[in-house]
Design a protein around this motif. Structure first.
Motif, mmCIF file in Angstrom:
data_model
loop_
_atom_site.group_PDB
_atom_site.id
_atom_site.type_symbol
_atom_site.label_atom_id
_atom_site.label_comp_id
_atom_site.label_asym_id
_atom_site.label_seq_id
_atom_site.Cartn_x
_atom_site.Cartn_y
_atom_site.Cartn_z
ATOM 1 N N GLN A 83 0.837 -1.195 0.000
ATOM 2 C CA GLN A 83 0.000 0.000 0.000
ATOM 3 C C GLN A 83 0.874 1.248 0.000
ATOM 4 O OE1 GLN A 83 -2.283 -0.908 3.541
ATOM 5 N NE2 GLN A 83 -4.118 -1.303 2.293
ATOM 6 N N HIS A 84 1.889 1.247 0.830
ATOM 7 C CA HIS A 84 2.793 2.399 0.904
ATOM 8 C C HIS A 84 3.525 2.603 -0.432
ATOM 9 C CE1 HIS A 84 5.420 5.406 2.595
ATOM 10 N NE2 HIS A 84 6.473 4.719 2.171
ATOM 11 N N GLU A 87 1.108 4.190 -2.894
ATOM 12 C CA GLU A 87 0.918 5.602 -2.560
ATOM 13 C C GLU A 87 2.147 6.423 -2.944
ATOM 14 O OE1 GLU A 87 -0.064 5.746 1.601
ATOM 15 O OE2 GLU A 87 -1.767 4.392 1.326
ATOM 16 N N GLN A 120 -7.971 1.378 -2.057
ATOM 17 C CA GLN A 120 -7.883 2.440 -1.048
ATOM 18 C C GLN A 120 -6.517 3.136 -1.123
ATOM 19 O OE1 GLN A 120 -8.314 1.020 2.951
ATOM 20 N NE2 GLN A 120 -8.718 3.067 3.770
ATOM 21 N N ALA A 121 -5.452 2.366 -1.273
ATOM 22 C CA ALA A 121 -4.112 2.946 -1.389
ATOM 23 C C ALA A 121 -4.005 3.793 -2.653
ATOM 24 C CB ALA A 121 -3.060 1.844 -1.396
ATOM 25 N N ALA A 123 -6.494 5.374 -4.131
ATOM 26 C CA ALA A 123 -7.268 6.597 -3.903
ATOM 27 C C ALA A 123 -6.479 7.589 -3.054
ATOM 28 C CB ALA A 123 -8.592 6.250 -3.238
ATOM 29 N N ILE A 124 -5.821 7.097 -2.006
ATOM 30 C CA ILE A 124 -5.013 7.972 -1.150
ATOM 31 C C ILE A 124 -3.851 8.566 -1.935
ATOM 32 C CG2 ILE A 124 -3.452 7.990 0.837
ATOM 33 C CD1 ILE A 124 -5.330 5.864 2.103
ATOM 34 N N GLY A 125 -3.177 7.735 -2.733
ATOM 35 C CA GLY A 125 -2.040 8.213 -3.524
ATOM 36 C C GLY A 125 -2.444 9.227 -4.571
ATOM 37 N N ALA A 127 -5.099 11.163 -4.460
ATOM 38 C CA ALA A 127 -5.498 12.380 -3.758
ATOM 39 C C ALA A 127 -4.271 13.194 -3.364
ATOM 40 C CB ALA A 127 -6.334 12.029 -2.532
ATOM 41 N N ALA A 128 -3.244 12.511 -2.890
ATOM 42 C CA ALA A 128 -2.007 13.203 -2.536
ATOM 43 C C ALA A 128 -1.341 13.779 -3.780
ATOM 44 C CB ALA A 128 -1.060 12.243 -1.822
#
Length: 135
Positions: A83-84, A87, A120-121, A123-125, A127-128
């Protein structure tokens, strides 16, 4: 006496030439093969390339390809690391959308049990990435 000295010097010269030839010939035959020059890529080294902000696009493509080939199946203990990486890949200055989608799609196809975490990862990446672009 001078003839003996000249013949000795000529003999030593030929011996020196022969020794140099053997030394050069042995040096050429001991060169490592291209297979032995390849470094063994580990999960941590590939992850380090992705996390390194100065990695080029070519290095990122190679690291992602190797990661998917060798470590494509997610171990439940390392799910957070994947996940990291996803991202980080999203906000990396030298990445492109094709690489992000390739990594995300291959992970989802290989690991259907982790589809929610991968999305989810992503989407977070993304967004960032959007925040980084608008700032």
């Amino acid at each position: 006496m001078s003839t003996t000295l000249i013949l000795t010097l000529v003999g030593l010269l030929f011996l020196l030439i022969a020794l140099v030839f053997v030394y050069v010939w042995i040096g050429r035959t001991r060169q490592p093969s291209p297979e032995s020059l390849e470094t063994v890529e580990t999960f941590e080294s590939l992850r380090g390339i992705i996390n390194n902000r100065s990695s080029t696009n070519t290095q990122l493509h190679r690291a992602v390809t190797m990661m998917l080939e060798r470590f494509g199946r997610i171990d439940p203990h390392h799910a957070g690391a994947y996940q990291h990486m996803l991202e980080t890949l999203c906000v990396h200055p030298h990445t492109d959308s094709k690489l992000i989608l390739k990594f995300e799609k291959a992970l989802r196809e290989t690991n259907p049990a982790f589809t929610h975490e991968i999305e989810q990862a992503l989407a977070i990446g993304l967004a960032a990435r959007d925040q980084r672009v608008t700032v």
